[in-house]
Design an enzyme around this catalytic site. Structure first.
Site, PDB file in Angstrom:
ATOM      1  CB  CYS A 167      -0.913   0.011   1.227  1.00 33.52           C
ATOM      2  SG  CYS A 167      -1.922   1.495   1.362  1.00 33.52           S
ATOM      3  CD  GLU A 198      -3.403  -9.965   2.263  1.00 29.33           C
ATOM      4  OE1 GLU A 198      -3.331 -10.195   3.484  1.00 29.33           O
ATOM      5  OE2 GLU A 198      -2.403  -9.667   1.582  1.00 29.33           O
ATOM      6  NE  ARG A 214      -2.278 -12.772   8.140  1.00 28.41           N
ATOM      7  CZ  ARG A 214      -1.125 -12.389   8.672  1.00 28.41           C
ATOM      8  NH1 ARG A 214      -0.946 -12.498   9.984  1.00 28.41           N
ATOM      9  NH2 ARG A 214      -0.153 -11.900   7.924  1.00 28.41           N
ATOM     10  NE  ARG A 270      -3.112  -8.806   6.976  1.00 31.40           N
ATOM     11  CZ  ARG A 270      -2.891  -8.744   8.281  1.00 31.40           C
ATOM     12  NH1 ARG A 270      -3.887  -8.435   9.104  1.00 31.40           N
ATOM     13  NH2 ARG A 270      -1.698  -8.997   8.787  1.00 31.40           N
TER      14      ARG A 270
END
Length: 465
Positions: free
Chosen positions: A79, A117, A168, A170
């Site tokens: 990102c 992802e 987790r 995501r």
């Protein structure tokens, strides 16, 4: 577009050690291109999947498009910030970022399904602009994508569907090629952020569902055990919990406990300008200390008032509800303090040294247990690299079960559009199993000889060296 030997093909970008490869391979796909810039992760990838991941996504997409035709593009992309100038739009606005290279591949190859992802924060308020660029750029290339992300975690999946006891969350961005005439029609995220099939995450049990490795398997891994100072920290805070429980304190503080903030309420001074969140913690700690002053003072005196403890170990975060002691918990040594959770599911693996500690064994999760948390098969081999590299790779990786579930559910939801462009891909998903676990074992078979031959060669080289 499809190869004769597989129902569909995929490319694996920013591949890590191959979490997406495991998930898409379990559906029946064949990887035709993989790229990972970290040399250690690329070596693990090649060792387990029988193919190199040594490309360069910049060189392979800008001057010449070296990424081959494929049906599915998967990427755990970095990102990077996009320009907020507002002077450009779509692909041009993403230029200079690695996301732009993904868009170049999509522009040239138009795969049917895109599976991206990233961390959950990519949809947060600080990245609103970047998110809008991602969605708009995909739509301008003819991909239908929801304006809100899929947020999913493996602990929401039951074990029989490939779930794992790890929280987790995501962000998954799923896009299907429909052409620009339909791509700007908004749709709902194809997977909700909810437990699947009535599963309750409180039912996770590490000993049963991970499972935890027996001590006899870890005789040569003494480094997993806590060091003397770490044991002292844990023993002191365990005494804190046991002392309060023995005195009949049924509910331990849900706020961070700060020893340095223990002061009687009558002596509490909150300095002007103190942030509101910190002022609240100071008041809560003072109230807690005042209520249990005698017990706390007795505990502190036994441990020399934690004078030899570093500041971060003078803090304690209790999230283990009714546990009677730290033996019944999973712990994390964090910069914010010793965090304690129920021994159901564990916090997300991270790419730094905050590996979860098993309270009943006073050791960290082993690399094999961490690999299990990410859904990698038992045969997955990290060779003889340092554990620190393995933990880093797993902390950076995508969970196999979560990726498999999100991909499968999305294709089933957009089945008509997928079937029009890639009928064999659609059929493979329709015929796929609910869990990737056993399918990964079968996927390995065609590659077994290549993988074993490479491993034997590595062993010979180590002996020769």
């Amino acid at each position: 577009m499809n190869t004769p030997t597989a129902p569909f093909t995929f490319v694996d970008l920013f591949a890590g050690v191959g979490g997406f490869h495991a998930a898409l391979g379990a559906v029946g796909g064949e990887c035709v291109y993989a790229v990972e810039k970290d040399a250690e992760a690329a070596a693990v990838y090649e060792r387990n999947w029988g193919m190199a991941a040594h490309g360069d996504i910049v060189n392979d997409t800008e001057s010449t498009m070296r990424v081959p035709e494929h049906d599915v593009l998967a990427a755990g992309f970095p990102c990077q910030p996009f320009s907020k100038s507002g002077l450009q739009r779509g692909m041009d606005e993403a230029r200079g970022t690695l996301f732009w290279n993904i868009l170049r591949i999509l522009e040239a190859r138009r795969p049917t399904v895109v599976l991206l992802e990233n961390v959950r924060n990519i949809y947060g308020p600080r990245h609103k602009h970047e998110w809008e660029v991602i969605v708009r750029s995909l739509r301008e290339l003819g991909y239908q994508v929801a304006s809100r992300p899929i947020v999913f975690s493996p602990h929401l999946l039951p074990p029989e569907r490939g779930g794992r006891p790890q929280i987790r969350d995501r962000v998954f961005i799923m896009a299907t090629y429909v052409g620009t005439s339909s791509s700007f029609v908004d749709v709902e995220p194809s997977v909700p952020h909810l437990p699947v099939d009535g599963w309750s995450p409180s039912e996770w049990d590490l000993a049963e569902h991970l499972p935890i490795q027996p001590d006899r398997e870890l005789e040569n891994q003494l480094h997993l055990n806590l060091g003397p100072a770490e044991r002292t920290w844990v023993e002191a805070w365990n005494d804190f919990v046991v002392t309060l429980r023995a005195a009949g304190v049924k509910k331990l503080p849900g706020f961070p406990v700060w020893v340095d903030a223990f002061v009687h309420e009558s002596h509490l001074v909150v300095s002007p300008g103190t942030p509101a969140w910190k002022a609240a913690f100071l008041r809560k700690n003072a109230a807690f200390y005042t209520e249990h002053e005698e017990l706390i003072e007795s505990w502190l005196s036994r441990w020399n008032y934690l004078r030899d403890f570093p500041p971060s170990r003078r803090k304690f975060e209790w999230q283990a509800q009714n546990a009677e002691s730290l033996v019944d918990t999973v712990m994390h040594l964090r910069p914010s303090g010793l965090r304690v959770k129920q021994a159901t599911y564990v916090p997300a693996l991270v790419a730094i040294t905050q590996t979860s500690i098993l309270g009943d064994r006073l050791r960290r999760l082993s690399p094999r247990e961490a690999a299990r948390l990410q859904g990698l098969p038992e045969w997955f081999d990290f060779c003889n690299q340092p554990d620190s590299a393995t933990y880093k790779q797993l902390g950076n990786g995508v969970n196999v079960g979560a990726a498999y579930h999100v991909f499968r559910e999305h294709v089933l939801r957009s089945l008509d559009a997928v079937r029009r462009r890639a009928p064999r891909l659609a059929q493979a998903v329709v015929q796929s199993e609910m869990s990737p676990d056993s399918a990964i074992e079968r996927y390995r078979e065609p590659h077994r000889e290549v993988i074993l031959r490479r491993r034997r060669s590595d062993a010979v080289q180590r002996v020769a060296g």
